[in-house]
Motif scaffolding. Structure first.
Motif, PDB file in Angstrom:
ATOM      1  N   UNK A  21      -0.943   2.434   7.366  1.00  0.00           N
ATOM      2  CA  UNK A  21      -1.101   1.906   5.934  1.00  0.00           C
ATOM      3  C   UNK A  21       0.607   2.252   5.292  1.00  0.00           C
ATOM      4  N   UNK A  22       0.906   3.507   6.049  1.00  0.00           N
ATOM      5  CA  UNK A  22       2.795   3.699   5.126  1.00  0.00           C
ATOM      6  C   UNK A  22       2.775   2.442   5.774  1.00  0.00           C
ATOM      7  N   UNK A  23       3.214   1.825   7.156  1.00  0.00           N
ATOM      8  CA  UNK A  23       4.571   0.589   6.910  1.00  0.00           C
ATOM      9  C   UNK A  23       3.722  -0.770   6.037  1.00  0.00           C
ATOM     10  N   UNK A  24       2.782  -0.629   6.076  1.00  0.00           N
ATOM     11  CA  UNK A  24       2.593  -2.129   5.529  1.00  0.00           C
ATOM     12  C   UNK A  24       3.477  -1.963   3.499  1.00  0.00           C
ATOM     13  N   UNK A  25       2.686  -0.725   3.377  1.00  0.00           N
ATOM     14  CA  UNK A  25       2.952  -0.079   1.974  1.00  0.00           C
ATOM     15  C   UNK A  25       4.453  -0.589   1.644  1.00  0.00           C
ATOM     16  N   UNK A  26       5.144   0.145   2.669  1.00  0.00           N
ATOM     17  CA  UNK A  26       6.538  -0.148   2.972  1.00  0.00           C
ATOM     18  C   UNK A  26       7.243  -1.349   2.253  1.00  0.00           C
ATOM     19  N   UNK A  49       4.496   7.659   2.005  1.00  0.00           N
ATOM     20  CA  UNK A  49       4.534   7.010   0.709  1.00  0.00           C
ATOM     21  C   UNK A  49       5.897   6.877   0.101  1.00  0.00           C
ATOM     22  N   UNK A  50       6.718   7.843   0.472  1.00  0.00           N
ATOM     23  CA  UNK A  50       7.360   8.288  -0.519  1.00  0.00           C
ATOM     24  C   UNK A  50       8.947   7.051  -0.322  1.00  0.00           C
ATOM     25  N   UNK A  51       8.809   7.308   0.826  1.00  0.00           N
ATOM     26  CA  UNK A  51       9.838   5.902   1.039  1.00  0.00           C
ATOM     27  C   UNK A  51       9.803   4.080   0.542  1.00  0.00           C
ATOM     28  N   UNK A  52       8.750   3.977   0.327  1.00  0.00           N
ATOM     29  CA  UNK A  52       7.882   2.196  -0.106  1.00  0.00           C
ATOM     30  C   UNK A  52       8.215   3.417  -1.670  1.00  0.00           C
ATOM     31  N   UNK A  53       7.851   4.022  -2.441  1.00  0.00           N
ATOM     32  CA  UNK A  53       7.968   4.611  -3.828  1.00  0.00           C
ATOM     33  C   UNK A  53       9.875   4.581  -3.895  1.00  0.00           C
ATOM     34  N   UNK A  60       0.540   6.631  -6.478  1.00  0.00           N
ATOM     35  CA  UNK A  60       0.296   7.590  -5.569  1.00  0.00           C
ATOM     36  C   UNK A  60      -1.284   7.786  -5.939  1.00  0.00           C
ATOM     37  N   UNK A  61      -2.472   7.908  -6.128  1.00  0.00           N
ATOM     38  CA  UNK A  61      -3.033   8.080  -6.470  1.00  0.00           C
ATOM     39  C   UNK A  61      -3.758   9.216  -5.043  1.00  0.00           C
ATOM     40  N   UNK A  62      -4.537  10.434  -5.812  1.00  0.00           N
ATOM     41  CA  UNK A  62      -4.623  11.222  -4.399  1.00  0.00           C
ATOM     42  C   UNK A  62      -6.824  11.259  -4.780  1.00  0.00           C
ATOM     43  N   UNK A  63      -7.442  10.962  -3.397  1.00  0.00           N
ATOM     44  CA  UNK A  63      -9.144  10.256  -3.987  1.00  0.00           C
ATOM     45  C   UNK A  63      -9.516   9.738  -2.889  1.00  0.00           C
ATOM     46  N   UNK A  64     -10.984  10.016  -2.929  1.00  0.00           N
ATOM     47  CA  UNK A  64     -11.936   9.270  -1.606  1.00  0.00           C
ATOM     48  C   UNK A  64     -11.841   7.902  -2.372  1.00  0.00           C
ATOM     49  N   UNK A 191      12.976   3.847   7.692  1.00  0.00           N
ATOM     50  CA  UNK A 191      11.977   4.409   6.450  1.00  0.00           C
ATOM     51  C   UNK A 191      11.953   5.610   6.938  1.00  0.00           C
ATOM     52  N   UNK A 192      11.866   6.310   8.245  1.00  0.00           N
ATOM     53  CA  UNK A 192      11.292   7.795   8.208  1.00  0.00           C
ATOM     54  C   UNK A 192       9.563   7.898   8.230  1.00  0.00           C
ATOM     55  N   UNK A 193       9.160   5.988   9.161  1.00  0.00           N
ATOM     56  CA  UNK A 193       7.504   5.897   9.406  1.00  0.00           C
ATOM     57  C   UNK A 193       7.526   5.629  10.912  1.00  0.00           C
TER      58      UNK A 193
END
Ligand code: UFG
Length: 339
Positions: A21-26, A49-53, A60-64, A191-193
């Motif tokens: 997921x984080x690779x996709x987001x980046x 997620x920081x690299x993408x930001x 980013x939303x922390x939640x279920x 990207x550190x991922x």
């Protein structure tokens, strides 16, 4: 109800703080897509997620993901046009020992997420499925028409979601791309991922750790399989190529009014011994290993017929040769373990 949206509208990414997921987001953020990540950080990492930001328009939303009202609120607030769902438990052995949490997270929570999207008027989803839906291969390479008979709860939960999505397609015109990953591997060291599972069960990070003298010799789970060197053959696909396929699948759903089921693999397999040799060449160090008994549920060979993804999505893996995969995983591993 017509629930198509604009291709450029923001994408909701469930599980965007995990490995794939984080690779996709980046990569999607770098490609100019607007993204909202929803992740409860149960296995993901906020820092991923920081690299993408830093490179794009990412919230980013922390939640279920199972929190329907939250999903509906996010869709309304950010004018979400499509979603990608990565949030899942992934370890096959754990799914055998503790199926309850796999059914809860991989099926029930996904159903709640998908239904919240439907209620909110989002009708396009890219879903992370797996080669584990096929079970023991009756023929190889595995094409999408191969019967699905999963042999562990992990594969069963993913197949159940695929079936749920097929019924949503028919009844609600809720279009989805069900992408069946083979062995996701590699990293995006620039990207550190990369993979940060705890415990790590996947072969490539374990081979690299063994080469670097961390955690003892690698356990090779069986060398008496009917394969070219007796060890299991797997179709390793670079995480950046997986991410690229998701972007293409989003475009496919936006442009065509139909769903898609496609394997994501290269069509080439590597044995465990070949991975060990690749890691020795990349790291310049011998890989200490011990041959152990077979791991339960490991088929001798899992190799994708990848023609459908290539034809439908115009997808060609760019970084999925074994040396590049191992090099990227190694660079990430070294960077992560260097203070
Ligand atoms: N292996 C070892 N030693 C290890 C780890 C793995 O010998 O320490 C072997 C396994 O027995 C297997 C191969 O290396 O033959 C690959 O194992 P992985 O654990 O890296 O991956 P799997 O093929 O078991 O599973 C992966 C994903 C699953 C997915 C499956 C679908 O982890 O989520 O691919 O193909 F379902």
């Amino acid at each position: 109800m017509t629930i198509r949206g604009n291709v450029q509208s923001p994408i909701l990414v469930a599980g965007g703080a995990g490995f794939i997921g984080s690779t996709f987001v980046y990569l999607a953020a770098k490609a100019g897509r607007k993204l909202v990540v929803l992740d409860d950080l149960s296995t993901g990492h906020r820092g991923a997620v920081a690299a993408a930001e830093a490179v794009g328009d990412v919230r980013f939303v922390a939640g279920d993901v199972a929190d329907g009202p939250l999903v509906e609120e996010i869709v309304a607030e950010y004018k979400i046009g499509a979603a990608v769902h990565f949030a899942a438990r992934i370890e096959v052995g754990e799914s055998v020992r503790d199926p309850a949490q796999f059914w809860d997270r991989n099926f029930v929570a996904t159903l709640r997420f998908v239904d919240a999207l439907r209620r909110a008027g989002v009708g396009r989803l890219v879903f992370s499925s797996t080669a584990a839906v096929y079970g023991i291969p009756a023929r190889e390479p595995l094409d999408e028409a191969h019967p699905c008979a999963p042999v562990n709860p992990y594969g069963a939960t993913k197949l159940a979601v695929e079936q749920m999505l097929a019924s949503y397609d028919r009844a609600y015109q809720f279009r989805s791309a069900r992408l069946r990953y083979f062995n996701a591997a590699g990293a995006l060291p620039e990207a550190g991922l990369g993979e940060r599972h705890d415990p790590e069960t996947h072969l490539i990070p374990n081979v690299i750790a063994a080469a670097l003298g961390q955690g003892g010799p690698l356990s090779v789970f069986g060398d008496d399989f009917p394969t070219r060197d007796g060890t299991c053959v797997r179709d390793y696909v670079h995480v950046a190529d997986l991410a690229d396929a998701h972007l293409r699948a989003l475009d496919f759903l936006a442009e065509r009014d139909e769903s898609l089921t496609a394997n994501l693999g290269t069509g080439n397999g590597a044995t465990v011994r070949e991975v060990i040799e690749a890691a020795a060449a990349v790291t310049g160090k011998p890989v200490p290993y011990a041959i152990c008994g077979r791991r339960e549920g490991d088929p001798p060979t899992l190799v994708a017929a990848s023609g459908h993804a290539r034809a439908a999505l115009g997808w060609t893996p760019q970084r999925s040769d074994l040396t590049t995969i191992v090099e990227d995983a190694y660079r990430f591993f070294v960077a992560r373990n260097t203070p």
